[in-house]
Scaffold this motif. Structure first.
Motif, PDB file in Angstrom:
ATOM      1  N   VAL A  44      -0.983  11.147 -48.515  1.00  0.00           N
ATOM      2  CA  VAL A  44      -1.085  12.450 -49.183  1.00  0.00           C
ATOM      3  C   VAL A  44      -0.088  12.524 -50.332  1.00  0.00           C
ATOM      4  N   ALA A  45       1.141  12.075 -50.103  1.00  0.00           N
ATOM      5  CA  ALA A  45       2.166  12.115 -51.152  1.00  0.00           C
ATOM      6  C   ALA A  45       1.762  11.274 -52.355  1.00  0.00           C
ATOM      7  N   GLU A  46       1.263  10.068 -52.122  1.00  0.00           N
ATOM      8  CA  GLU A  46       0.880   9.181 -53.234  1.00  0.00           C
ATOM      9  C   GLU A  46      -0.310   9.730 -54.006  1.00  0.00           C
ATOM     10  N   LEU A  47      -1.336  10.180 -53.296  1.00  0.00           N
ATOM     11  CA  LEU A  47      -2.524  10.692 -53.991  1.00  0.00           C
ATOM     12  C   LEU A  47      -2.213  12.000 -54.721  1.00  0.00           C
ATOM     13  N   SER A  48      -1.363  12.841 -54.143  1.00  0.00           N
ATOM     14  CA  SER A  48      -0.972  14.083 -54.812  1.00  0.00           C
ATOM     15  C   SER A  48      -0.134  13.784 -56.054  1.00  0.00           C
ATOM     16  N   ALA A  54     -11.095   9.546 -36.790  1.00  0.00           N
ATOM     17  CA  ALA A  54     -10.774   9.346 -38.200  1.00  0.00           C
ATOM     18  C   ALA A  54     -10.039  10.539 -38.792  1.00  0.00           C
ATOM     19  N   LEU A  55      -9.022  10.233 -39.587  1.00  0.00           N
ATOM     20  CA  LEU A  55      -8.342  11.223 -40.413  1.00  0.00           C
ATOM     21  C   LEU A  55      -8.696  10.906 -41.857  1.00  0.00           C
ATOM     22  N   ARG A  56      -9.188  11.898 -42.584  1.00  0.00           N
ATOM     23  CA  ARG A  56      -9.617  11.693 -43.966  1.00  0.00           C
ATOM     24  C   ARG A  56      -8.785  12.576 -44.891  1.00  0.00           C
ATOM     25  N   VAL A  57      -8.315  11.979 -45.974  1.00  0.00           N
ATOM     26  CA  VAL A  57      -7.555  12.668 -47.007  1.00  0.00           C
ATOM     27  C   VAL A  57      -8.386  12.627 -48.280  1.00  0.00           C
ATOM     28  N   GLU A  58      -8.526  13.767 -48.954  1.00  0.00           N
ATOM     29  CA  GLU A  58      -9.195  13.824 -50.259  1.00  0.00           C
ATOM     30  C   GLU A  58      -8.313  14.627 -51.210  1.00  0.00           C
ATOM     31  N   VAL A  59      -8.074  14.064 -52.375  1.00  0.00           N
ATOM     32  CA  VAL A  59      -7.326  14.767 -53.416  1.00  0.00           C
ATOM     33  C   VAL A  59      -8.207  14.794 -54.661  1.00  0.00           C
ATOM     34  N   THR A  60      -8.462  15.995 -55.163  1.00  0.00           N
ATOM     35  CA  THR A  60      -9.340  16.190 -56.321  1.00  0.00           C
ATOM     36  C   THR A  60      -8.527  16.725 -57.482  1.00  0.00           C
ATOM     37  N   ASP A  61      -8.686  16.078 -58.641  1.00  0.00           N
ATOM     38  CA  ASP A  61      -8.079  16.597 -59.863  1.00  0.00           C
ATOM     39  C   ASP A  61      -9.188  16.835 -60.881  1.00  0.00           C
ATOM     40  N   THR A  62      -8.839  17.393 -62.023  1.00  0.00           N
ATOM     41  CA  THR A  62      -9.871  17.761 -63.004  1.00  0.00           C
ATOM     42  C   THR A  62      -9.927  16.810 -64.191  1.00  0.00           C
ATOM     43  N   ARG A  63      -9.338  15.656 -64.080  1.00  0.00           N
ATOM     44  CA  ARG A  63      -9.337  14.688 -65.169  1.00  0.00           C
ATOM     45  C   ARG A  63     -10.250  13.538 -64.805  1.00  0.00           C
ATOM     46  N   GLY A  64     -11.514  13.631 -65.205  1.00  0.00           N
ATOM     47  CA  GLY A  64     -12.511  12.645 -64.825  1.00  0.00           C
ATOM     48  C   GLY A  64     -12.484  11.354 -65.609  1.00  0.00           C
ATOM     49  N   GLY A 101       6.248   2.968 -62.176  1.00  0.00           N
ATOM     50  CA  GLY A 101       5.396   3.113 -60.999  1.00  0.00           C
ATOM     51  C   GLY A 101       4.362   2.025 -60.891  1.00  0.00           C
ATOM     52  N   GLY A 102       3.171   2.400 -60.404  1.00  0.00           N
ATOM     53  CA  GLY A 102       2.085   1.454 -60.296  1.00  0.00           C
ATOM     54  C   GLY A 102       1.832   0.926 -58.911  1.00  0.00           C
ATOM     55  N   ARG A 103       2.601   1.367 -57.922  1.00  0.00           N
ATOM     56  CA  ARG A 103       2.429   0.838 -56.574  1.00  0.00           C
ATOM     57  C   ARG A 103       1.780   1.839 -55.615  1.00  0.00           C
ATOM     58  N   GLY A 104       1.467   3.029 -56.088  1.00  0.00           N
ATOM     59  CA  GLY A 104       0.923   4.062 -55.214  1.00  0.00           C
ATOM     60  C   GLY A 104      -0.387   3.676 -54.561  1.00  0.00           C
ATOM     61  N   LEU A 105      -1.339   3.192 -55.337  1.00  0.00           N
ATOM     62  CA  LEU A 105      -2.627   2.814 -54.750  1.00  0.00           C
ATOM     63  C   LEU A 105      -2.518   1.544 -53.925  1.00  0.00           C
ATOM     64  N   LYS A 139     -12.440  14.127 -60.550  1.00  0.00           N
ATOM     65  CA  LYS A 139     -12.747  13.094 -59.568  1.00  0.00           C
ATOM     66  C   LYS A 139     -12.019  13.413 -58.267  1.00  0.00           C
ATOM     67  N   THR A 140     -12.516  12.829 -57.196  1.00  0.00           N
ATOM     68  CA  THR A 140     -11.873  12.942 -55.895  1.00  0.00           C
ATOM     69  C   THR A 140     -11.526  11.542 -55.418  1.00  0.00           C
ATOM     70  N   VAL A 141     -10.272  11.337 -55.062  1.00  0.00           N
ATOM     71  CA  VAL A 141      -9.824  10.079 -54.461  1.00  0.00           C
ATOM     72  C   VAL A 141      -9.675  10.357 -52.964  1.00  0.00           C
ATOM     73  N   TRP A 142     -10.290   9.502 -52.148  1.00  0.00           N
ATOM     74  CA  TRP A 142     -10.284   9.715 -50.710  1.00  0.00           C
ATOM     75  C   TRP A 142      -9.732   8.485 -49.997  1.00  0.00           C
ATOM     76  N   ALA A 143      -9.237   8.692 -48.786  1.00  0.00           N
ATOM     77  CA  ALA A 143      -8.735   7.609 -47.949  1.00  0.00           C
ATOM     78  C   ALA A 143      -8.955   7.990 -46.489  1.00  0.00           C
ATOM     79  N   VAL A 144      -9.252   6.992 -45.662  1.00  0.00           N
ATOM     80  CA  VAL A 144      -9.523   7.224 -44.247  1.00  0.00           C
ATOM     81  C   VAL A 144      -8.587   6.335 -43.404  1.00  0.00           C
ATOM     82  N   VAL A 145      -7.989   6.962 -42.395  1.00  0.00           N
ATOM     83  CA  VAL A 145      -7.179   6.242 -41.408  1.00  0.00           C
ATOM     84  C   VAL A 145      -7.869   6.416 -40.068  1.00  0.00           C
TER      85      VAL A 145
END
Length: 166
Positions: free
Chosen positions: A68-72, A96-106, A130-134, A155-161
């Motif tokens: 959540v911290a990295e995607l935010s 499953a735990l799913r995280v989705e972070v949506t921003d407005t810069r497509g 930086g550059g190591r978040g993803l 766009k929405t970036v999502w991740a599942v654990v």
């Protein structure tokens, strides 16, 4: 002595192995596209996970809050449009735990990191910071990706654990 052994007593309660780890949970909130908004998103996600039965200090809790911290932070740094917020969605269902972070810069899309981390002092996107978040997101989750927003720009970036059932 009887010739038929007694049948084992069966509980009327369903077995724990048959139950999913999580009932269905959902959390969604918008945050300002600022470092403060990213910190608040991480903190509220941590509280929500604890309320859902993923306790503070557990490996799963730490991994999901870091995701959540990295995607935010990425939404604030790379997806920021003045006057627009980013949205965090958390959901838990089954195991499953799913995280989705949506921003407005497509137009600024996430790039899958290389298998090797960048050299010391370098980074994935070439801007020197930086550059190591993803790379962390890819390492901590079972799968991740992105999709374009259908209800507006962005766009929405999502991740599942996946969390093993207990």
């Amino acid at each position: 002595m009887t010739s038929n052994p007694p049948l084992p007593v069966r509980s009327l309660q369903p077995s724990r192995a048959a139950q999913p780890r999580f009932p269905w949970h959902h959390f969604e909130m918008r945050f300002s596209s600022t470092p403060r908004g990213a910190r608040l998103a991480r903190r509220l996600a941590g509280e929500r996970l604890d309320a859902w039965g993923v306790p503070y200090g557990s490996a799963t809790h730490d991994a999901v809050t870091l995701v959540v911290a990295e995607l935010s932070a990425n939404a604030v740094r790379h997806g920021h449009v003045p006057g627009r917020d980013f949205r965090l969605r958390l959901s838990a269902e089954g195991t499953a735990l799913r995280v989705e972070v949506t921003d407005t810069r497509g137009e600024r899309l996430p790039v899958r990191p290389a298998a090797e981390p960048p050299d010391a002092g370098g980074d994935v996107d070439g801007d020197g910071d930086g550059g190591r978040g993803l790379l962390l997101v890819a390492a901590l989750t079972d799968r991740w990706g992105w999709f374009p927003c259908t209800d507006g720009p962005g766009k929405t970036v999502w991740a599942v654990v996946e969390v093993p059932s207990v």
